[in-house]
Design an enzyme around this catalytic site. Structure first.
Site, PDB file in Angstrom:
ATOM      1  N   ASP A 188      17.138 -23.024  44.409  1.00 49.77           N
ATOM      2  CA  ASP A 188      16.547 -23.607  43.181  1.00 49.77           C
ATOM      3  C   ASP A 188      15.083 -24.000  43.354  1.00 49.77           C
ATOM      4  OD1 ASP A 188      18.976 -23.430  41.847  1.00 49.77           O
ATOM      5  OD2 ASP A 188      19.265 -25.600  41.630  1.00 49.77           O
TER       6      ASP A 188
ATOM      7  N   CYS B  19      22.112 -19.047  40.833  1.00 55.50           N
ATOM      8  CA  CYS B  19      22.341 -18.883  42.271  1.00 55.50           C
ATOM      9  C   CYS B  19      23.167 -17.651  42.616  1.00 55.50           C
ATOM     10  CB  CYS B  19      23.057 -20.103  42.864  1.00 55.50           C
ATOM     11  SG  CYS B  19      22.235 -21.656  42.555  1.00 55.50           S
TER      12      CYS B  19
ATOM     13  N   ASN C 197      16.412 -18.805  42.780  1.00 48.79           N
ATOM     14  CA  ASN C 197      15.964 -18.865  41.383  1.00 48.79           C
ATOM     15  C   ASN C 197      14.978 -20.013  41.237  1.00 48.79           C
ATOM     16  OD1 ASN C 197      19.181 -19.949  41.254  1.00 48.79           O
ATOM     17  ND2 ASN C 197      17.648 -21.395  40.541  1.00 48.79           N
TER      18      ASN C 197
END
Ligand SMILES: *[C@@H]1O[C@H](CO)[C@@H](O)[C@H](O)[C@H]1NC(C)=O
Ligand SMILES: *[C@@H]1O[C@H](CO)[C@@H](O)[C@H](O)[C@H]1NC(C)=O
Ligand SMILES: *[C@@H]1O[C@H](CO)[C@@H](O)[C@H](O)[C@H]1NC(C)=O
Ligand SMILES: *[C@@H]1O[C@H](CO)[C@@H](O)[C@H](O)[C@H]1NC(C)=O
Length: 488
Positions: free
Chosen positions: A29, A64, A301
């Site tokens: 993330d 993810c 991501n």
């Protein structure tokens, strides 16, 4: 031929016999747009400033499990069939284990070039759960395996160590990012420099929720606030898809300190990732393999915190969520800032390229010379629903099609089943745009000209002339079905 020339040639051929080592670090993330690389100062120095910093790397899917599957297989979502973070969506499912998991860069490097392989940290969100074979399932291709059971955690987690569950508590030494670094160092020390090259994947949990920094990094960014981008906490954006239009926009005042807290805690967790990079670098140097090793740093991501008054998450087609860092250092990589657009789907072919192998892929090595600056990459996302009813007193609790509605965050929802879309992201000397179509009952279109509108304030999807829109639509329709080289 002079004698010393011959000697140099011989040395070169000896060097070539030794395969190159590869270390891939995947943060969880980690954004680029919200300055997520700022706390990673050593990482930027050691990898970026001594290698290539890719300025335009996009995910294949801003979530993810699907994007990790793209990294591992070199396939877009429609080709690896991991659609979301659930078993039913293919995340670490038995079907995945019997198909694509057997064709990752690890299995290929192992079988074709006899690499020694190592994986530590988060793998796929459902990994190790009972219905996915439990911790005994050790994915094909990995010699040393220390996969995290389930989703990101910092303390109180279980690793499958070579197929046996091992629980870690909440002592200082149990901090997952540090445990990964320590295991990686033992692996590097055990390497036999001449006989076998190695492949390592290090997948720390940071900066994913629950954003728990190591004790030594607690409050290091106490004064840092969430980045106030021009689209932060914006007023209603009536030209966006319906999920973004949900009220309240802007967010109530009391939400902003909560976003500031999340933002700075994420940065604090990243300080341990930065420590990990230093530790790995030092171990490679002491082992004398630095000059034969590629180090790749990226994220699964991006992330948003307050953009378009969406509290905090990924899953949206905006730059905050779809752009990720990519840094690579290694033999023959010039110090450079690379503008060519690349995708997470390219990492597979990049790793194979380093090992001098060619296999099926939807992407292409980012280390190829003389590549075109004009590229269109695909971004695919399938919205998630709630698995059970919530009782949080949010008005939308009854609606299973919505997901992640949080009463602490003004009851805004993170996702919905029809937050399902495909986008093409084009980047060249002249173009810098994105065109997306949602699978909702309006077939809603969002498009942005990033050269003119970096913060995506004006949706040009319905403003452009219809011939241009038709061209975009045609290209998108082709990309969502592409296989292998026709994805390029
Ligand atoms: C895991 O397996 C590898 C390969 O068999 C072995 O070398 C390593 O020591 C094992 N790691 C642990 C922590 O047992
Ligand atoms: C770890 O689990 C124990 C026992 O459930 C709990 O008391 C402790 O607060 C947890 N630690 C963290 C950091 O979550
Ligand atoms: C890499 O470094 C080692 C030890 O410092 C040296 O023996 C080796 O020749 C170097 N290899 C290359 C390709 O420069
Ligand atoms: C995940 O994807 C599968 C297959 O498309 C779907 O059946 C399932 O409902 C999805 N899970 C969630 C939580 O949305």
């Amino acid at each position: 031929m002079e004698l010393n020339t011959l000697f140099i040639l011989l040395i070169n051929s000896i060097v070539l016999v030794n395969g190159k080592n590869i270390v891939l670090i995947i943060a969880d993330d980690l954004d680029l747009v919200l300055d997520g690389m700022t706390p990673l100062q050593n990482t930027r120095n050691i990898i970026g400033n001594n290698g290539a910093t890719f300025l335009n790397c996009f995910v294949a899917s801003p979530l993810c499990c699907p994007n990790r599957a793209s990294i591992l297989t070199g396939r877009y979502q429609h080709n690896h069939q991991t659609f979301n973070n659930s078993l039913s969506g293919g995340c670490s499912s038995i079907k995945w284990q019997n198909t694509y998991e057997k064709h990752t860069f690890a299995t290929i490097l192992k079988t074709q070039k006899n690499y020694r392989t190592f994986y530590a940290g988060k793998y796929l969100n459902q990994y190790g759960t009972n219905l996915a074979g439990g911790p005994n399932h050790k994915p094909a291709g990995w010699d040393w395996w220390a996969g995290l059971i389930g989703n990101s955690k910092y303390y109180n987690y279980t690793l499958s160590v070579n197929g046996s569950a091992k629980f870690y508590g909440d002592k200082i030494k149990d901090y997952l990012t540090d445990v990964i670094a320590e295991m990686a160092v033992s692996f590097i020390r055990s390497s036999n420099n001449d006989a076998q090259p190695f492949l390592m994947v290090l997948a720390p949990p940071a900066p994913h929720a629950p954003f728990t920094p190591a004790v030594k990094h607690n409050d290091k960014f106490k004064k840092t606030k969430a980045k106030r981008t021009p689209n932060f906490n914006s007023s209603p954006q009536m030209d966006k898809h319906w999920l973004v239009r949900m009220s309240p926009s802007p967010l109530p005042h009391e939400i902003l300190p909560k976003l500031d807290f999340i933002f700075r805690r994420r940065w604090e967790t990243l300080l341990s990732v930065d420590d990990l990079v230093v530790t790995i670098y030092e171990a490679l140097r002491l082992q004398k393999v630095l000059n034969n090793t590629y180090i790749i740093f990226t994220s699964d991501n991006g992330y948003h915190i307050g953009q378009f008054s969406m509290p905090f998450d990924k899953r949206q087609p905006y730059e905050s969520d779809v752009r990720v860092p990519l840094l690579i250092r290694g033999p023959e990589i010039a110090v450079s800032q690379v503008r060519i657009p690349v995708s997470s789907v390219d990492l597979f072919d990049t790793i194979l390229h380093i090992a001098e192998i060619k296999e099926y892929s939807d992407g292409k090595s980012v280390l190829l010379k003389n590549v075109s600056h004009d590229r269109t990459v695909l971004i695919e996302y399938k919205g998630e629903k709630s698995l059970n009813h919530h009782n949080t007193t949010c008005a939308d609790d009854f609606d299973l099609n919505l997901y992640g509605c949080d009463k602490n965050m003004a009851c805004k929802c993170e996702d919905s089943t029809n937050n399902t879309y495909s986008c093409i992201r084009r980047f060249s000397n002249n173009y810098n745009n994105i065109f997306c179509i949602f699978k909702d009952d309006q077939d809603y279109i969002e498009a942005y000209d990033l050269n003119k509108d970096q913060y995506q304030m004006i949706n040009i999807g319905y403003k452009m002339n219809h011939r241009r829109r038709r061209r975009f639509r045609k290209r998108l329709n082709r990309m969502v079905k592409c296989i292998g080289s026709d994805c390029l």
